[in-house]
Design an enzyme around this catalytic site. Structure first.
Site, short mmCIF file in Angstrom:
data_model
loop_
_atom_site.label_atom_id
_atom_site.label_comp_id
_atom_site.label_asym_id
_atom_site.label_seq_id
_atom_site.Cartn_x
_atom_site.Cartn_y
_atom_site.Cartn_z
N ARG A 43 5.82 -65.46 -13.53
CA ARG A 43 6.29 -64.59 -14.58
C ARG A 43 6.59 -63.17 -14.10
O ARG A 43 7.19 -62.38 -14.78
CB ARG A 43 5.24 -64.54 -15.70
CG ARG A 43 5.16 -65.88 -16.44
CD ARG A 43 3.86 -66.10 -17.17
NE ARG A 43 2.80 -66.37 -16.20
CZ ARG A 43 1.53 -66.59 -16.57
NH1 ARG A 43 1.19 -66.54 -17.84
NH2 ARG A 43 0.62 -66.85 -15.68
N GLY A 44 6.13 -62.86 -12.87
CA GLY A 44 6.13 -61.47 -12.41
C GLY A 44 7.48 -60.79 -12.27
O GLY A 44 7.56 -59.56 -12.28
N ASP A 103 8.45 -60.60 -7.68
CA ASP A 103 7.82 -59.29 -7.89
C ASP A 103 7.24 -58.73 -6.60
O ASP A 103 7.46 -57.58 -6.25
CB ASP A 103 6.74 -59.36 -8.99
CG ASP A 103 5.70 -60.47 -8.76
OD1 ASP A 103 5.84 -61.26 -7.80
OD2 ASP A 103 4.76 -60.55 -9.57
N ASP A 106 3.60 -61.24 -0.73
CA ASP A 106 2.22 -60.99 -0.33
C ASP A 106 1.90 -61.88 0.89
O ASP A 106 2.21 -61.50 2.01
CB ASP A 106 1.33 -61.29 -1.53
CG ASP A 106 -0.11 -60.86 -1.35
OD1 ASP A 106 -0.35 -59.90 -0.61
OD2 ASP A 106 -1.01 -61.47 -1.97
N LYS A 134 3.98 -56.41 0.60
CA LYS A 134 2.62 -56.05 1.06
C LYS A 134 2.40 -56.73 2.40
O LYS A 134 1.75 -57.78 2.48
CB LYS A 134 1.62 -56.55 0.02
CG LYS A 134 0.31 -55.78 -0.02
CD LYS A 134 -0.74 -56.55 -0.81
CE LYS A 134 -0.66 -56.34 -2.30
NZ LYS A 134 -1.74 -57.09 -3.02
N VAL A 156 -2.06 -54.33 -7.13
CA VAL A 156 -1.24 -53.47 -7.97
C VAL A 156 -0.77 -54.20 -9.22
O VAL A 156 -0.64 -55.43 -9.22
CB VAL A 156 -0.03 -52.90 -7.19
CG1 VAL A 156 -0.49 -52.00 -6.06
CG2 VAL A 156 0.86 -54.02 -6.65
N ASP A 162 0.78 -58.46 -12.93
CA ASP A 162 -0.36 -58.53 -13.83
C ASP A 162 -1.69 -58.56 -13.10
O ASP A 162 -1.78 -58.87 -11.92
CB ASP A 162 -0.28 -59.81 -14.66
CG ASP A 162 -0.57 -61.06 -13.80
OD1 ASP A 162 0.12 -61.25 -12.79
OD2 ASP A 162 -1.52 -61.80 -14.13
#
Ligand code: IMP
Ligand code: MG
Length: 182
Positions: A43-44, A103, A106, A134, A156, A162
């Site tokens: 959903r990000g 989003d 990572d 990141k 974050v 979220d």
């Protein structure tokens, strides 16, 4: 949720707005396909994708848009590379040029999986854009074609990201500080 607070803004609303504006300029040449499909990973990515497509519109980019919901198996610390498709795309991407939108990059697990998944569906090309990168957490060697901001090794939230489904609505990117870890 662990006790925490959200006080430190890492990237302001204005900084995001400016960077997205510059980013669409960087991306527009790569979006010139007449069979472009932009795919947001839910959903990000929902806010980022909404801003990107409206910015790209000003550069004459007219994509089709779809979404897919992905989830990593197990805990966030395992590196099995296995990702579960919760909801797949609806659109036929056979022969399409795909721009995948996420989003945050990572471990690299999600985007590594998503690129393979779309190529297996017959996409002609798959490029990637991540709002945040990141690099400190990378497990799978993956570089996005386009990145908004590189962030330090912090958890974050905001602008779609979220913590336990909260804070996605924040117009800025903020750091989560876990208060029992201070
Ligand atoms: P990757 O598969 O490890 O690259 O992780 C990507 C996903 O993990 C992102 O799409 C986010 O949903 C989540 N994630 C990773 N880091 C953060 C963070 O700092 N805040 C919120 N979500 C994160
Ligand atoms: Mg996500």
């Amino acid at each position: 949720m662990k006790p925490h607070h959200i006080r430190d803004i890492l990237i302001s609303e204005e900084a995001i707005e400016q960077r997205v504006d510059t980013l669409v300029g960087e991306m527009q040449a790569a979006c010139k396909s007449d069979n472009l499909v932009m795919i947001g990973i839910l959903r990000g990515s929902f806010i980022f994708l909404a801003d990107l497509v409206r910015g790209l519109y000003r550069h004459g980019v007219r994509p089709r848009i779809d979404f897919m919901t992905l989830e990593s198996y197990g805990s966030g610390t395992t590196s099995s590379g296995e990702v579960r498709v919760i909801k797949d795309i609806r659109m036929d991407v056979d022969g399409a040029d795909v721009m995948l939108v996420d989003d945050i990059l990572d471990s690299g697990r999600t985007l590594t999986f998503a690129v393979k998944h779309l190529l297996a569906k017959g996409a002609r090309s798959v490029q990637t854009v991540a709002l945040l990168d990141k690099p400190a957490q990378r497990v799978f060697p993956f570089n996005a074609d386009f990145v908004g901001f590189t962030v330090p090794d912090e958890f974050v939230v905001g602008y779609g990201l979220d913590y336990d489904s909260f804070y996605r609505e924040l117009p800025y990117i903020a750091k989560v500080t876990f208060t029992d870890a201070e």
